[in-house]
Structures are given as structure tokens and as C-alpha cells.
Design a protein around this motif. Structure first.
Motif, PDB file in Angstrom:
ATOM      1  N   GLN A 282      -7.836   4.272  -9.131  1.00 39.52           N
ATOM      2  CA  GLN A 282      -6.380   4.215  -9.261  1.00 39.52           C
ATOM      3  C   GLN A 282      -5.670   5.074  -8.224  1.00 39.52           C
ATOM      4  O   GLN A 282      -4.600   4.707  -7.727  1.00 39.52           O
ATOM      5  N   HIS A 283      -6.256   6.220  -7.899  1.00 37.75           N
ATOM      6  CA  HIS A 283      -5.621   7.090  -6.903  1.00 37.75           C
ATOM      7  C   HIS A 283      -5.608   6.426  -5.527  1.00 37.75           C
ATOM      8  O   HIS A 283      -4.616   6.509  -4.795  1.00 37.75           O
ATOM      9  N   LEU A 284      -6.695   5.728  -5.185  1.00 38.97           N
ATOM     10  CA  LEU A 284      -6.724   5.004  -3.916  1.00 38.97           C
ATOM     11  C   LEU A 284      -5.701   3.874  -3.912  1.00 38.97           C
ATOM     12  O   LEU A 284      -5.023   3.630  -2.911  1.00 38.97           O
ATOM     13  N   GLY A 285      -5.609   3.183  -5.060  1.00 36.84           N
ATOM     14  CA  GLY A 285      -4.638   2.100  -5.170  1.00 36.84           C
ATOM     15  C   GLY A 285      -3.215   2.587  -4.985  1.00 36.84           C
ATOM     16  O   GLY A 285      -2.390   1.914  -4.352  1.00 36.84           O
ATOM     17  N   ALA A 286      -2.924   3.772  -5.525  1.00 31.71           N
ATOM     18  CA  ALA A 286      -1.580   4.337  -5.373  1.00 31.71           C
ATOM     19  C   ALA A 286      -1.289   4.651  -3.905  1.00 31.71           C
ATOM     20  O   ALA A 286      -0.201   4.353  -3.396  1.00 31.71           O
ATOM     21  N   TYR A 287      -2.260   5.245  -3.211  1.00 31.41           N
ATOM     22  CA  TYR A 287      -2.068   5.547  -1.791  1.00 31.41           C
ATOM     23  C   TYR A 287      -1.911   4.266  -0.969  1.00 31.41           C
ATOM     24  O   TYR A 287      -1.082   4.194  -0.048  1.00 31.41           O
ATOM     25  N   VAL A 288      -2.721   3.260  -1.302  1.00 34.58           N
ATOM     26  CA  VAL A 288      -2.641   1.984  -0.581  1.00 34.58           C
ATOM     27  C   VAL A 288      -1.268   1.356  -0.767  1.00 34.58           C
ATOM     28  O   VAL A 288      -0.633   0.887   0.195  1.00 34.58           O
ATOM     29  N   ASN A 289      -0.784   1.333  -2.004  1.00 33.01           N
ATOM     30  CA  ASN A 289       0.528   0.736  -2.267  1.00 33.01           C
ATOM     31  C   ASN A 289       1.652   1.519  -1.602  1.00 33.01           C
ATOM     32  O   ASN A 289       2.622   0.935  -1.107  1.00 33.01           O
ATOM     33  N   LEU A 290       1.516   2.833  -1.597  1.00 33.46           N
ATOM     34  CA  LEU A 290       2.527   3.660  -0.939  1.00 33.46           C
ATOM     35  C   LEU A 290       2.606   3.323   0.551  1.00 33.46           C
ATOM     36  O   LEU A 290       3.696   3.120   1.108  1.00 33.46           O
ATOM     37  N   GLY A 291       1.453   3.239   1.184  1.00 33.67           N
ATOM     38  CA  GLY A 291       1.443   2.927   2.608  1.00 33.67           C
ATOM     39  C   GLY A 291       1.845   1.494   2.896  1.00 33.67           C
ATOM     40  O   GLY A 291       2.628   1.224   3.822  1.00 33.67           O
ATOM     41  N   ALA A 292       1.313   0.558   2.092  1.00 33.92           N
ATOM     42  CA  ALA A 292       1.549  -0.860   2.361  1.00 33.92           C
ATOM     43  C   ALA A 292       3.011  -1.246   2.187  1.00 33.92           C
ATOM     44  O   ALA A 292       3.579  -1.965   3.021  1.00 33.92           O
ATOM     45  N   PHE A 293       3.628  -0.772   1.119  1.00 35.27           N
ATOM     46  CA  PHE A 293       4.983  -1.233   0.811  1.00 35.27           C
ATOM     47  C   PHE A 293       6.082  -0.336   1.374  1.00 35.27           C
ATOM     48  O   PHE A 293       7.162  -0.825   1.707  1.00 35.27           O
ATOM     49  N   TYR A 294       5.810   0.966   1.494  1.00 31.77           N
ATOM     50  CA  TYR A 294       6.878   1.870   1.917  1.00 31.77           C
ATOM     51  C   TYR A 294       6.776   2.274   3.387  1.00 31.77           C
ATOM     52  O   TYR A 294       7.770   2.698   3.976  1.00 31.77           O
ATOM     53  N   LEU A 295       5.595   2.152   3.968  1.00 38.70           N
ATOM     54  CA  LEU A 295       5.455   2.429   5.392  1.00 38.70           C
ATOM     55  C   LEU A 295       5.418   1.149   6.219  1.00 38.70           C
ATOM     56  O   LEU A 295       5.653   1.185   7.430  1.00 38.70           O
ATOM     57  N   VAL A 296       5.111   0.033   5.563  1.00 38.94           N
ATOM     58  CA  VAL A 296       5.050  -1.248   6.272  1.00 38.94           C
ATOM     59  C   VAL A 296       6.075  -2.235   5.712  1.00 38.94           C
ATOM     60  O   VAL A 296       6.972  -2.695   6.428  1.00 38.94           O
TER      61      VAL A 296
END
Length: 334
Positions: free
Chosen positions: A264-278
Motif C-alpha cells: 500500500q505504501h508503494l501504491g500511495a507513492y506511485v499514485n502521488l507521482g503519477a497523478f500529481y507530478l504527471v
């Protein structure tokens, strides 16, 4: 943001009447996970059928007979959320299927609260970060020219994708349950098979849904609006939605893999980067700078979804399942 006062007022009233149902949704999630981990699917199907059977006449009564309008629809949703909780609670309480797993309330339930929160908080963030990005873009659409039209179209698109996401979301839940069970049993080959089967099913269903969307593109807007301008705009958005149907389907399964593995922690980081940085920067660029408006916003959503799928695919493909099984044993047995 940027909306007419009447629209904003109606939206506020609708949201207000949804609040009582939020508490029920929290309980429903607990009941659902309790049943899912035991592969007890029938009670959830039963509760859903009963809830729908109650909702349809109740919503009609509240909206038209009581005259509450949109607020009546929201109140009906909240009431039916509690109906679902009641049905699931009664099943868990009295069904022989749960006889060996149900237990009376006890302080023992709080012994593992630390471990639970370490999984629960990132899991909530993983989901919220994704959905907040959608809602943020709907809010920002109020800053576009003709905000009523843009917000209506984006809301229809989001509602359509939520409806279409039910099948892959269900497959994702099944994936997470099966993977967690296989890892807990120390089976290192099972998770690989689960991932392959789930992805195969969801890819086939995604292409079917995507094709159907394209074929019915002239009719989707009719289901949501009687305004010709909105209908035509939605028709132009459908090709993008058809691509989203594929990325969202893959996303649902890969997120299920993440939950089943305890990532879940990896998923949170992935979503943060995918949606808010990209995703959101791309959406703002195409929506405002390139003046593509709602289309530009949805291109950003696609960019975020594609980034998320790519990152989760890499993580899944490079997973050492033997190590994951060992971690699962440590988590269970300390």
C-alpha cells in the motif's frame, strides 16, 4: 469554483445529505473485507440486490412525492447505505458460514491496531490520491470558459468511468484476496498464476468495453442530459474514455496486486507521482494552455493512469514472490 450560485447551492445540498451515509460506508467496507477474505461472495451480492430493490422506489418517492429533488436522491443513497450495513451485519451475526470466524467485541481486537494502521493509512491514501485528482480537475473545470458545460461533461465522463470500473474493480478485489491467501499459505507459484489470469480476464473485458463505448458514443450523452450541446460534447469525449477504460481496468488489477502483497505504501507513492507530478500538470497544460478544455483535462487523466499502470507493472514484474511469501509469514506469525 466559477459555477453559477444555483448550481453550487444544489451541489452543496446534495453533498450535505450524503454525509449520513459516509459512516455506513466505513462499516460496509469492514464487513465486506471480513467476508471477502473467507471467499463469501453471496452475502454481498444479496445485500446489493436488496439495496437496489429498496433504493429505486425510495429515490422516486423522495424526489417526486416528497419533493426533495436532488436532496431526496442523496438522502435515499444514505438510507440505502445503512440498509446494506444492516443486511451484511445480520448475515455475519446469524449465518452458519461465519460461525467459526465471528467473535464477540473484545479489547483483543486492538492488539494488532499498529500493524493494521500501517497498512490502512497508505491504502486509503492510495485510493484517495487517485480520486482526489479526478475531483480536482472537475473543480478546476469551473475556471474554463462556459463552466456549466465543461463541468457537466467532465462529471458525465467521471460517472461513466465509475460505472464501467465496477467489473475490473471486482476483479481487482478478487486478485488481492487470492494473492494474500496464496502468500499466507506460503505458495509462491499461486500469486504468479493469479496475476496472469486476472490480467488476461481484464484485458479481454477492457477491449470489449472500449469497443462498446465507441459503438455507442452517440447515445451515451442521451442517458445523462437532454441538452444537445452536452450530448455532442460527450460524443467527442468518448474516444478518450474508451482508452481510459483500458488503462483503468489494468490499474484496478495492479492495485489489487499491490493490496494483496501489502504494498500500500508503494501504491500511495506511485499514485502521488503519477497523478500529481504527471497527470494534473499535463491536464492543466492541455486544458488551459492548449485550450482543449475538458478534452485536455482528460488527456491529463490518461497520462496519469498510463504512468501509474507502467510503474505498477514494473513493480509487479520484478517481484520476488519467494521473498513476499516469507514476509507474509512474518506478518502473520511475527
Amino acid at each position: 469554483m466559477g459555477q453559477e450560485p444555483q448550481i453550487a447551492n444544489e451541489a452543496g445540498k446534495y453533498a450535505l445529505w450524503l454525509i449520513p451515509g459516509l459512516f455506513a460506508l466505513g462499516v460496509t467496507q469492514c464487513f465486506s473485507k471480513f467476508l471477502q477474505c473467507q471467499s463469501l461472495i453471496f452475502p454481498m451480492v444479496l445485500s446489493s440486490l436488496i439495496t437496489v430493490a429498496v433504493f429505486l422506489p425510495l429515490c422516486w418517492f423522495m424526489v417526486y412525492k416528497v419533493g426533495m429533488g436532488n436532496a431526496g436522491a442523496a438522502l435515499s443513497v444514505s438510507i440505502c447505505d445503512w440498509v446494506e450495513v444492516t443486511v451484511l451485519g445480520l448475515y455475519i451475526k446469524f449465518s452458519p458460514s461465519c460461525e467459526k470466524t465471528r467473535a464477540p467485541p473484545s479489547w483483543e481486537a486492538f492488539r494488532g491496531i499498529g500493524s493494521f494502521m500501517r497498512l490502512a493509512v497508505p491504502s486509503a491514501l492510495m485510493i484517495c490520491l487517485e480520486w482526489w485528482s479526478y475531483e480536482l480537475l472537475v473543480l478546476l473545470s469551473g475556471m474554463l470558459s462556459n463552466p456549466a458545460l465543461e463541468t457537466s461533461v467532465l462529471s458525465i465522463c467521471v460517472s461513466t468511468m465509475i460505472l464501467l470500473a465496477n467489473l475490473p474493480y471486482g476483479i481487482g478485489i478478487a486478485t488481492s484476496v487470492r494473492i494474500s491467501n496464496e502468500l499466507g499459505a506460503g505458495n509462491t507459484q499461486g500469486p504468479r498464476l493469479v496475476v496472469c489470469v486476472a490480467l488476461s480476464i481484464v484485458v479481454c473485458s477492457a477491449f470489449l468495453v472500449s469497443t462498446t463505448l465507441l459503438l455507442l458514443r452517440h447515445f451515451i450523452g442521451i442517458a445523462f442530459s437532454n441538452e444537445e450541446e452536452v450530448r455532442r460534447y460527450v460524443t467527442r469525449m468518448v474516444p478518450l474514455l474508451s482508452v481510459s477504460a483500458i488503462t483503468d481496468s489494468l490499474m484496478a488489477v495492479l492495485q489489487g496486486v499491490s493490496r494483496g502483497c501489502g504494498w500500500q505504501h508503494l501504491g500511495a507513492y506511485v499514485n502521488l507521482g503519477a497523478f500529481y507530478l504527471v497527470g494534473i500538470p499535463v491536464a492543466l497544460y492541455f486544458g488551459f494552455a492548449m485550450q482543449l478544455r475538458a478534452k485536455g483535462f482528460w488527456i491529463g487523466i490518461l497520462a496519469g493512469g498510463a504512468t501509474q499502470v507502467t510503474l505498477l507493472s514494473v513493480i509487479t514484474a520484478t517481484t520476488n514472490w519467494n521473498k513476499m511469501a516469507d514476509k507474509a509469514k512474518e506478518r502473520v506469525f511475527g
